[in-house]
Scaffold this active site. Structure first.
Site, mmCIF file in Angstrom:
data_model
loop_
_atom_site.group_PDB
_atom_site.id
_atom_site.type_symbol
_atom_site.label_atom_id
_atom_site.label_comp_id
_atom_site.label_asym_id
_atom_site.label_seq_id
_atom_site.Cartn_x
_atom_site.Cartn_y
_atom_site.Cartn_z
ATOM 1 C CE1 TYR A 142 -4.127 -1.403 0.046
ATOM 2 C CE2 TYR A 142 -3.578 -2.534 2.192
ATOM 3 C CZ TYR A 142 -4.377 -2.479 1.307
ATOM 4 O OH TYR A 142 -5.438 -3.240 1.389
ATOM 5 C CG ASP B 247 -8.259 -2.283 -5.364
ATOM 6 O OD1 ASP B 247 -7.388 -2.201 -4.652
ATOM 7 O OD2 ASP B 247 -9.181 -3.181 -5.382
ATOM 8 C CG HIS C 299 -9.629 -4.386 -2.051
ATOM 9 N ND1 HIS C 299 -8.366 -3.792 -2.370
ATOM 10 C CD2 HIS C 299 -9.563 -4.701 -0.707
ATOM 11 C CE1 HIS C 299 -7.712 -3.628 -1.240
ATOM 12 N NE2 HIS C 299 -8.445 -4.140 -0.244
#
Length: 462
Positions: free
Chosen positions: A236, A264, A358
């Protein structure tokens, strides 16, 4: 005569005897030749298997197929223990579901719901808004059929793959899933152990509840296969670039084999089930937020809501991230959901594209990963030769993995199904969600598998 107590000692794979119609037989060498598999015989190792045997075998079968030297003789009837009659009642809805009853990943979900507490269940189960994306993930796999091809030699099937440059004994790896300690005190160590013992990759989450140093050490300590079983690093990008740089350098230092950049999650999705649970706790504990706290001073710069990770990450950032990662391994983008972005990713020079919405947790109207894979195969099939493609999202059976491979994926990833299923229930009961069955879609197009990749091909319907 043989004594039943002596026969009872031979109840293992190394020495397995059974009693049929008062005679003992040594079936050790026959275990792996049995058409029904070894397990059903081992269940009766050292015991009287007469009732089970006679129900499904013609008279004289064992005498015909088992060599004479394996016929051990008559057993004294007075020494044969009586097998207890099997219980017919169902497992109670409040009882834990034993591992032996979990035959597909849907069963693991049901088992987990009975044992982990409500906080953990809500986090792992929640998805965006009205759960449309989650339903897409569930239903779209049923819109892809297999076209079985016959008369192929399938006696030995090799399931090993090379994924992101690393050997794997199976065509799937463990997807990044955070907060594993909600389900088990060992957290992600359970996943590292499993990956090491099974010889598959594990893509650890940036926000793992166990340090990445510990995970790397655990995998090495538990490793069974020299060249199979490794760690990928899910990245991330943080609001502070220095934090992102530190994360990448940590992954390099620990020898992670690939960098998987999640793209995303510029902002975190609105997960109503999760937020409803927290609001309920606040209400019950008198911790409701004063509405005045939401009022901003006019001159303040409005914040980016739910921006736990960098909301400014763009295609341009891939260059410096790639340079910082250097030659430490392949780079993949996780969270691709359209053929347009898949093409841009290939142009940007990434090694792999990881199709994912996700788990339906980001955008409620997002397409499923299997639908995006079909889209790529239809509109940009050249990508299947340029980059490796992976996907996740409600893979529940081996047939789902086969469908993905037939459509051109290199492998699949499993996230929430791997979360440990231990824990203690609290007093807040949760009802099982009963999703409607998908409507039967029409056949619209079929796809042949790439030569040499499978003896089946996938068909898309709907």
């Amino acid at each position: 005569m043989l004594d039943g107590a002596e026969v009872a000692k031979h109840n293992t794979r190394e020495s397995c005897w059974v009693i049929v119609n008062g005679h003992a037989y040594d079936v050790t060498d026959f275990l792996d030749k049995h058409p029904g598999g070894a397990t059903v015989i081992l269940k009766y190792g050292g015991k009287d298997a007469t009732e089970e045997y006679n129900a499904i075998h013609a008279e004289g079968t064992i005498e015909k197929y088992l060599p004479k030297e394996k016929h051990l003789g008559v057993v004294d009837p007075a020494t044969i223990a009586v097998n207890p009659k099997p219980k017919a009642q169902q497992v109670k809805s409040s009882d834990p579901i034993p591992l032996s009853m979990c035959l597909c990943l849907d069963d693991f979900e049901a088992a987990a719901e009975r044992v982990i507490n409500r906080r953990a269940w809500t986090y792992f189960h929640s998805a965006a808004d009205g759960l449309s994306a989650l339903r897409n993930n569930q239903q779209d796999w049923a819109k892809v059929l297999l076209r079985p091809r016959i008369l192929r030699n399938v006696k030995r099937v090799d399931m090993r793959r090379v994924m992101l440059g690393q050997k794997s004994r199976l065509p799937f790896f463990i997807a990044p899933a955070a907060r594993a300690k909600l389900a088990h005190e060992d957290g992600e160590l359970c996943l590292a152990r499993g990956a090491a013992r099974a010889g598959i990759p594990y893509c650890t989450s940036t926000v793992s509840t166990v340090s990445h140093d510990e995970l790397a050490a655990c995998l090495q300590a538990e490793k069974v296969y020299k060249d199979e079983g490794c760690l990928f690093f899910q990245l991330y990008a943080a609001n502070d670039r220095r934090v992102t740089i530190d994360r990448i350098e940590t992954a390099r230092r620990l020898g992670y084999k690939a960098l998987v950049i999640t793209v995303d999650s510029a902002v975190v999705g609105k997960r109503e089930e999760d937020e409803r649970y927290r609001a309920e706790l606040d209400y019950l504990n008198g911790n409701e937020v004063d509405p005045a706290a939401y009022v901003k001073v006019a001159d303040d710069e409005p914040p980016v809501l739910r921006a736990f990770h960098s909301p400014t990450l763009t295609w341009d950032d891939l260059k410096w991230i790639r340079e910082l990662w250097g030659n430490s391994g392949p780079v993949a983008l996780k969270g691709i959901q359209t053929v347009e972005d898949a093409l841009l990713a290939a142009e940007a020079g990434v090694d792999a594209i990881y199709l994912s919405n996700h788990g339906g947790r980001q955008c409620d109207d997002a397409p499923s990963s299997i639908r995006t894979l079909v889209e790529i195969r239809r509109f940009a099939p050249e990508l299947l030769q340029k980059v490796e493609i992976y996907l996740d999202g409600w893979v529940r059976r081996g047939a789902d993995v086969i469908k993905a491979l037939c459509l051109g994926a290199r492998g699949v990833a499993l996230g929430r199904p791997f979360i440990p299923e231990r824990g203690d229930r609290d007093d807040h009961a949760i009802d099982r969600r009963h999703e409607p069955r998908p409507a039967e879609p029409k056949l619209c197009r079929h796809y042949d598998s790439r030569e040499g990749h499978s003896s089946a091909a996938a068909v898309c319907r709907g």
